[in-house]
Design a protein around this motif. Structure first.
Motif, PDB file in Angstrom:
ATOM      1  N   THR A  49      -3.822  17.774 -10.020  1.00  8.90           N
ATOM      2  CA  THR A  49      -2.414  18.498 -10.825  1.00  8.90           C
ATOM      3  C   THR A  49      -1.724  18.700  -9.945  1.00  8.90           C
ATOM      4  N   ARG A  50      -0.595  18.308  -9.234  1.00  7.96           N
ATOM      5  CA  ARG A  50       0.192  18.299  -8.334  1.00  7.96           C
ATOM      6  C   ARG A  50       1.475  18.427  -9.720  1.00  7.96           C
ATOM      7  N   GLU A  51       2.305  19.028  -9.478  1.00  2.00           N
ATOM      8  CA  GLU A  51       3.410  18.720 -10.948  1.00  2.00           C
ATOM      9  C   GLU A  51       4.565  17.771 -10.694  1.00  2.00           C
TER      10      GLU A  51
ATOM     11  N   VAL B  90      -1.763  15.051   4.084  1.00  2.00           N
ATOM     12  CA  VAL B  90      -1.070  13.775   3.405  1.00  2.00           C
ATOM     13  C   VAL B  90      -0.829  14.191   1.451  1.00  2.00           C
ATOM     14  N   SER B  91      -1.729  14.627   0.889  1.00  2.02           N
ATOM     15  CA  SER B  91      -2.093  15.295  -0.580  1.00  2.02           C
ATOM     16  C   SER B  91      -0.637  16.228  -0.599  1.00  2.02           C
ATOM     17  N   GLU B  92      -0.758  17.129   0.608  1.00  2.38           N
ATOM     18  CA  GLU B  92       0.194  18.356   0.660  1.00  2.38           C
ATOM     19  C   GLU B  92       2.030  17.874   0.523  1.00  2.38           C
ATOM     20  N   VAL B  93       1.844  17.635   1.433  1.00  4.54           N
ATOM     21  CA  VAL B  93       2.951  16.230   2.398  1.00  4.54           C
ATOM     22  C   VAL B  93       3.369  15.759   0.427  1.00  4.54           C
ATOM     23  N   SER B  94       2.864  14.756  -0.400  1.00  5.80           N
ATOM     24  CA  SER B  94       3.088  14.307  -1.157  1.00  5.80           C
ATOM     25  C   SER B  94       3.219  14.909  -2.851  1.00  5.80           C
ATOM     26  N   THR B  95       2.997  15.963  -2.596  1.00  9.27           N
ATOM     27  CA  THR B  95       3.473  17.410  -3.556  1.00  9.27           C
ATOM     28  C   THR B  95       5.309  17.298  -3.317  1.00  9.27           C
TER      29      THR B  95
ATOM     30  N   GLY C  65      -1.805   2.493  -5.437  1.00 10.78           N
ATOM     31  CA  GLY C  65      -1.571   3.999  -5.228  1.00 10.78           C
ATOM     32  C   GLY C  65      -1.594   5.262  -6.570  1.00 10.78           C
ATOM     33  N   ARG C  66      -0.973   5.877  -6.414  1.00 16.12           N
ATOM     34  CA  ARG C  66      -1.191   7.074  -7.389  1.00 16.12           C
ATOM     35  C   ARG C  66      -0.743   6.738  -8.826  1.00 16.12           C
ATOM     36  N   ASP C  67       0.880   7.017  -8.731  1.00 19.83           N
ATOM     37  CA  ASP C  67       1.484   6.812  -9.863  1.00 19.83           C
ATOM     38  C   ASP C  67       2.440   5.780 -10.060  1.00 19.83           C
ATOM     39  N   ILE C  68       2.293   3.912  -9.815  1.00 21.33           N
ATOM     40  CA  ILE C  68       2.438   3.394  -9.692  1.00 21.33           C
ATOM     41  C   ILE C  68       2.778   2.523 -11.136  1.00 21.33           C
TER      42      ILE C  68
ATOM     43  N   VAL D  31      10.281  14.148  -1.010  1.00 16.34           N
ATOM     44  CA  VAL D  31       9.596  13.065  -0.654  1.00 16.34           C
ATOM     45  C   VAL D  31       9.414  11.987  -1.500  1.00 16.34           C
ATOM     46  N   ARG D  32       8.914  12.163  -2.326  1.00 18.26           N
ATOM     47  CA  ARG D  32       8.560  11.438  -3.943  1.00 18.26           C
ATOM     48  C   ARG D  32       9.598  10.997  -4.200  1.00 18.26           C
ATOM     49  N   GLN D  33      10.905  11.343  -4.503  1.00 17.91           N
ATOM     50  CA  GLN D  33      11.548  10.412  -4.907  1.00 17.91           C
ATOM     51  C   GLN D  33      12.060  10.118  -3.761  1.00 17.91           C
TER      52      GLN D  33
ATOM     53  N   HIS E  79     -10.886  17.929  -2.044  1.00 20.06           N
ATOM     54  CA  HIS E  79      -9.593  18.579  -2.130  1.00 20.06           C
ATOM     55  C   HIS E  79      -8.601  18.171  -2.326  1.00 20.06           C
ATOM     56  N   ARG E  80      -8.221  16.499  -1.572  1.00 17.57           N
ATOM     57  CA  ARG E  80      -6.962  15.451  -2.361  1.00 17.57           C
ATOM     58  C   ARG E  80      -7.448  15.344  -4.079  1.00 17.57           C
ATOM     59  N   ASP E  81      -8.288  15.199  -4.088  1.00 14.66           N
ATOM     60  CA  ASP E  81      -8.512  14.838  -6.051  1.00 14.66           C
ATOM     61  C   ASP E  81      -7.450  15.248  -6.682  1.00 14.66           C
TER      62      ASP E  81
ATOM     63  N   TYR F  15       2.947   7.151   2.078  1.00 16.26           N
ATOM     64  CA  TYR F  15       2.665   8.488   2.417  1.00 16.26           C
ATOM     65  C   TYR F  15       2.207   9.127   3.747  1.00 16.26           C
ATOM     66  N   ARG F  16       1.645   8.481   4.054  1.00 15.25           N
ATOM     67  CA  ARG F  16       1.050   8.754   5.607  1.00 15.25           C
ATOM     68  C   ARG F  16       2.037   8.373   6.307  1.00 15.25           C
ATOM     69  N   ALA F  17       3.173   8.161   6.422  1.00 12.22           N
ATOM     70  CA  ALA F  17       3.659   7.323   7.481  1.00 12.22           C
ATOM     71  C   ALA F  17       5.097   8.938   7.476  1.00 12.22           C
TER      72      ALA F  17
ATOM     73  N   ASP G 180       0.985  -0.785   0.360  1.00  6.53           N
ATOM     74  CA  ASP G 180      -0.223   0.007  -0.017  1.00  6.53           C
ATOM     75  C   ASP G 180       0.927   1.297   0.124  1.00  6.53           C
ATOM     76  N   SER G 181       1.183   1.826  -0.902  1.00  4.38           N
ATOM     77  CA  SER G 181       2.112   2.875  -1.247  1.00  4.38           C
ATOM     78  C   SER G 181       1.653   4.066  -0.359  1.00  4.38           C
ATOM     79  N   GLY G 182       0.209   4.322  -1.350  1.00  5.94           N
ATOM     80  CA  GLY G 182       0.159   5.555   0.228  1.00  5.94           C
ATOM     81  C   GLY G 182       0.160   5.576   1.415  1.00  5.94           C
TER      82      GLY G 182
HETATM   83  O1   DC Z   1      -4.408   5.911  -0.859  1.00  2.00           O
HETATM   84  P1   DC Z   1      -4.081   6.741   0.288  1.00  2.00           P
HETATM   85  O2   DC Z   1      -5.522   7.665   0.331  1.00  2.00           O
HETATM   86  O3   DC Z   1      -3.724   6.213   1.338  1.00  2.00           O
HETATM   87  O4   DC Z   1      -2.974   7.585  -0.284  1.00  2.00           O
HETATM   88  C1   DC Z   1      -2.770   9.010   0.446  1.00  2.00           C
HETATM   89  C2   DC Z   1      -2.199  10.022  -0.161  1.00  2.00           C
HETATM   90  O5   DC Z   1      -1.197   9.446  -0.390  1.00  2.00           O
HETATM   91  C3   DC Z   1      -3.150  10.343  -1.301  1.00  2.00           C
HETATM   92  O6   DC Z   1      -3.787  11.809  -0.974  1.00  2.00           O
HETATM   93  C4   DC Z   1      -1.862  10.413  -2.453  1.00  2.00           C
HETATM   94  C5   DC Z   1      -0.701  10.112  -1.479  1.00  2.00           C
HETATM   95  N1   DC Z   1      -0.599   9.206  -2.779  1.00  2.00           N
HETATM   96  C6   DC Z   1       0.303   9.462  -3.784  1.00  2.00           C
HETATM   97  O7   DC Z   1       1.024  10.634  -3.507  1.00  2.00           O
HETATM   98  N2   DC Z   1       1.554   8.826  -4.559  1.00  2.00           N
HETATM   99  C7   DC Z   1       1.613   7.403  -4.320  1.00  2.00           C
HETATM  100  N3   DC Z   1       2.201   6.124  -5.073  1.00  2.00           N
HETATM  101  C8   DC Z   1       0.031   6.890  -2.942  1.00  2.00           C
HETATM  102  C9   DC Z   1      -0.319   7.828  -2.585  1.00  2.00           C
END
Ligand code: DC
Length: 226
Positions: A187-189, A100-105, A130-133, A109-111, A180-182, A40-42, A35-37
């Motif tokens: 739209t993040r870079e 979490v969405s803000e931190v994920s931008t 996840g979102r970018d798998i 962090v992403r790298q 908000h999270r969608d 990001y949550r941790a 669960d990659s999300g």
């Molecule tokens: O799947 P989740 O709702 O637990 O994910 C939490 C947040 O983590 C989500 O708002 C966006 C971010 N996320 C991400 O940017 N890339 C991923 N591969 C997984 C999650």
């Protein structure tokens, strides 16, 4: 399946039921579920606890160097350890969800997360959601699924999940948090959420868990028979 590097990537918006399908699939095939999300949550939990300024790259890099995330993967769930502390429940709370969405931008962090996710996927049969798998982490994944569901179905699912855990939330708060999270996620870079060109869409608004699993298993059968 004799291979040891079959990768299934499941992406989509929040609360589309990605983890439910991913877990069921991993269990059925005896693959590892990640669960990659949760990762990001941790990171978000650590940033909140330590009041990290999200605008300060130096603080972020220092914090990332202090963060050690362990995923104890199994076929049913991922236990997540933040510097050896089990934070599996705490990372699901609303305060983390709201940030979490803000931190994920944040690029750094992403790298860090993507590198760790890629390591987790080497020499293993894996289902990662996840979102970018399918677009960034494993662009060559064997199977890419892009999940969608109607906004009302998603909000109801999230509401049921949180209230079952005793959290006091209103439907309105949930709807706001999801939209908000969608918006931020898509739209993040840095590797925004988008459907990979070769992903198969699974809209599960009207499907049972069994039907969803059947759908994905059928896709895997097609790949195997090629
Ligand atoms: O799947 P989740 O709702 O637990 O994910 C939490 C947040 O983590 C989500 O708002 C966006 C971010 N996320 C991400 O940017 N890339 C991923 N591969 C997984 C999650």
């Amino acid at each position: 399946m004799a291979r040891n590097n079959f990768i299934v990537a499941i992406d989509g918006f929040s609360s589309c039921g990605k983890s439910t399908v991913a877990k069921a699939l991993a269990k059925e095939l005896n693959f590892v579920f990640v669960d990659s999300g949760a990762m990001y949550r941790a990171v978000t939990l650590y940033f909140l606890r330590n009041r990290i300024d999200l605008k300060n790259k130096f603080d972020i890099l220092n914090a990332l160097a202090e963060i050690h995330i362990d995923l104890i993967p199994s076929t049913t769930h991922t236990q997540i350890l933040l510097n050896n502390e089990d934070v599996s429940d705490e990372i699901r709370q609303m305060e983390v969800s709201s940030n979490v969405s803000e931190v994920s931008t944040i690029k750094e962090v992403r790298q860090a997360m993507v590198a760790q996710q890629q390591r987790l996927g080497s020499h293993r049969n894996i289902v990662m959601d996840g979102r970018d798998i399918g677009t960034t982490v494993f662009p060559d994944a064997d199977l890419k699924i892009f999940m969608t569901a109607s906004p009302s179905v998603r909000a109801e699912r999230r509401f049921a999940e949180l209230t079952a855990k005793g959290e006091e939330v209103t439907m309105e708060e949930i709807q706001q948090n999801l939209s908000h999270r969608d918006h931020i996620d898509s739209t993040r870079e840095e590797s925004p959420l988008r459907q990979a060109d070769d992903a198969i869409v699974l809209d599960n608004s009207e499907l049972s868990q069994e039907e969803q699993l059947k759908f994905v298993l059928a896709q895997i059968e097609k790949i195997k028979s090629k």
